[in-house]
Scaffold this motif. Structure first.
Motif, PDB file in Angstrom:
ATOM      1  N   GLU A   1       0.841  -1.190   0.000  1.00  0.00           N
ATOM      2  CA  GLU A   1       0.000   0.000   0.000  1.00  0.00           C
ATOM      3  C   GLU A   1       0.882   1.247   0.000  1.00  0.00           C
ATOM      4  N   LEU A   2       0.428   2.272  -0.716  1.00  0.00           N
ATOM      5  CA  LEU A   2       1.101   3.569  -0.758  1.00  0.00           C
ATOM      6  C   LEU A   2       0.144   4.610  -0.208  1.00  0.00           C
ATOM      7  N   ASP A   3       0.580   5.329   0.822  1.00  0.00           N
ATOM      8  CA  ASP A   3      -0.215   6.417   1.400  1.00  0.00           C
ATOM      9  C   ASP A   3       0.249   7.711   0.741  1.00  0.00           C
ATOM     10  N   VAL A   4      -0.644   8.356   0.002  1.00  0.00           N
ATOM     11  CA  VAL A   4      -0.321   9.614  -0.661  1.00  0.00           C
ATOM     12  C   VAL A   4      -1.012  10.745   0.092  1.00  0.00           C
ATOM     13  N   GLU A   5      -0.209  11.718   0.518  1.00  0.00           N
ATOM     14  CA  GLU A   5      -0.703  12.891   1.226  1.00  0.00           C
ATOM     15  C   GLU A   5      -0.593  14.093   0.292  1.00  0.00           C
ATOM     16  N   VAL A   6      -1.707  14.802   0.105  1.00  0.00           N
ATOM     17  CA  VAL A   6      -1.715  15.981  -0.762  1.00  0.00           C
ATOM     18  C   VAL A   6      -2.165  17.195   0.039  1.00  0.00           C
ATOM     19  N   THR A   7      -1.376  18.260  -0.054  1.00  0.00           N
ATOM     20  CA  THR A   7      -1.733  19.553   0.521  1.00  0.00           C
ATOM     21  C   THR A   7      -1.903  20.504  -0.660  1.00  0.00           C
ATOM     22  N   PRO A   8      -3.142  20.902  -0.985  1.00  0.00           N
ATOM     23  CA  PRO A   8      -3.355  21.710  -2.182  1.00  0.00           C
ATOM     24  C   PRO A   8      -2.904  23.160  -2.074  1.00  0.00           C
ATOM     25  N   ASP A   9      -2.689  23.651  -0.861  1.00  0.00           N
ATOM     26  CA  ASP A   9      -2.240  25.022  -0.671  1.00  0.00           C
ATOM     27  C   ASP A   9      -1.792  25.167   0.776  1.00  0.00           C
ATOM     28  N   LEU A  10      -0.965  26.160   1.054  1.00  0.00           N
ATOM     29  CA  LEU A  10      -0.443  26.340   2.409  1.00  0.00           C
ATOM     30  C   LEU A  10      -1.534  26.545   3.452  1.00  0.00           C
ATOM     31  N   LEU A  11      -2.667  27.106   3.057  1.00  0.00           N
ATOM     32  CA  LEU A  11      -3.745  27.390   4.010  1.00  0.00           C
ATOM     33  C   LEU A  11      -4.803  26.283   4.085  1.00  0.00           C
ATOM     34  N   LEU A  12      -4.588  25.194   3.344  1.00  0.00           N
ATOM     35  CA  LEU A  12      -5.556  24.093   3.342  1.00  0.00           C
ATOM     36  C   LEU A  12      -4.932  22.853   3.975  1.00  0.00           C
ATOM     37  N   ASP A  13      -5.745  22.075   4.670  1.00  0.00           N
ATOM     38  CA  ASP A  13      -5.264  20.870   5.341  1.00  0.00           C
ATOM     39  C   ASP A  13      -4.921  19.780   4.335  1.00  0.00           C
ATOM     40  N   ALA A  14      -3.970  18.940   4.727  1.00  0.00           N
ATOM     41  CA  ALA A  14      -3.582  17.793   3.909  1.00  0.00           C
ATOM     42  C   ALA A  14      -4.675  16.727   3.945  1.00  0.00           C
ATOM     43  N   VAL A  15      -4.764  15.968   2.863  1.00  0.00           N
ATOM     44  CA  VAL A  15      -5.670  14.827   2.787  1.00  0.00           C
ATOM     45  C   VAL A  15      -4.861  13.611   2.352  1.00  0.00           C
ATOM     46  N   HIS A  16      -5.349  12.410   2.711  1.00  0.00           N
ATOM     47  CA  HIS A  16      -4.617  11.168   2.460  1.00  0.00           C
ATOM     48  C   HIS A  16      -5.434  10.208   1.607  1.00  0.00           C
ATOM     49  N   TRP A  17      -4.714   9.482   0.768  1.00  0.00           N
ATOM     50  CA  TRP A  17      -5.289   8.377   0.012  1.00  0.00           C
ATOM     51  C   TRP A  17      -4.426   7.155   0.268  1.00  0.00           C
ATOM     52  N   LYS A  18      -5.057   6.035   0.589  1.00  0.00           N
ATOM     53  CA  LYS A  18      -4.342   4.771   0.735  1.00  0.00           C
ATOM     54  C   LYS A  18      -4.592   3.985  -0.547  1.00  0.00           C
ATOM     55  N   LEU A  19      -3.507   3.797  -1.307  1.00  0.00           N
ATOM     56  CA  LEU A  19      -3.610   3.164  -2.617  1.00  0.00           C
ATOM     57  C   LEU A  19      -3.022   1.754  -2.575  1.00  0.00           C
ATOM     58  N   THR A  20      -3.764   0.804  -3.062  1.00  0.00           N
ATOM     59  CA  THR A  20      -3.295  -0.570  -3.142  1.00  0.00           C
ATOM     60  C   THR A  20      -2.313  -0.710  -4.301  1.00  0.00           C
ATOM     61  N   LEU A  21      -1.213  -1.396  -4.022  1.00  0.00           N
ATOM     62  CA  LEU A  21      -0.181  -1.584  -5.061  1.00  0.00           C
ATOM     63  C   LEU A  21      -0.289  -2.981  -5.668  1.00  0.00           C
TER      64      LEU A  21
END
Length: 124
Positions: free
Chosen positions: A104-124
């Motif tokens: 599994e790969l956990d991808v964390e994306v922060t779209p902007d400095l003022l927005l909270d990060a979100v996570h996706w758990k992707l099956t490999l």
């Protein structure tokens, strides 16, 4: 993930990526597998999403993994543009170097400095 300002983030499934040694700059360890994900930022709001400063990290079992830099991917190729107009979207491909045993790969994306990060758990 959707934010109050109308910014919406999606991450594609992880797909295997073949490393070309002749174009590799950094970020790959022999024995690891590379996976490509596409991060899309869509603006469903009424205001321009100005100068998006998108950041992404990959983790396996809680440990950060390297981002692959080659002729098509990496820090020089992460351009979401200067702005995303209402109704518009922009996508960028990210390649992560993952241990061959990872499931599994956990991808964390922060779209902007003022927005909270979100996570996706992707099956490999």
């Amino acid at each position: 993930a959707k934010y109050n300002n109308g910014v919406e983030v999606t991450v594609s499934k992880a797909s295997p990526y073949t490393i070309d040694p002749s174009t590799l700059v950094s970020g790959h360890t022999d024995g690891n597998n590379a996976y490509l994900v596409t991060i899309t930022i869509k603006n469903t709001g009424s205001e321009v999403f100005d100068k998006p400063l998108v950041q992404a990290k990959g983790r396996v079992d809680g440990k950060e993994v390297e981002e692959v830099d080659d002729e098509s991917h990496g820090i020089l190729h992460r351009d979401f543009g200067n702005s995303i107009n209402p109704g518009g979207s922009a996508s960028v491909e990210w390649v992560f170097d993952v241990p061959s045993t990872a499931k599994e790969l956990d991808v964390e994306v922060t779209p902007d400095l003022l927005l909270d990060a979100v996570h996706w758990k992707l099956t490999l």
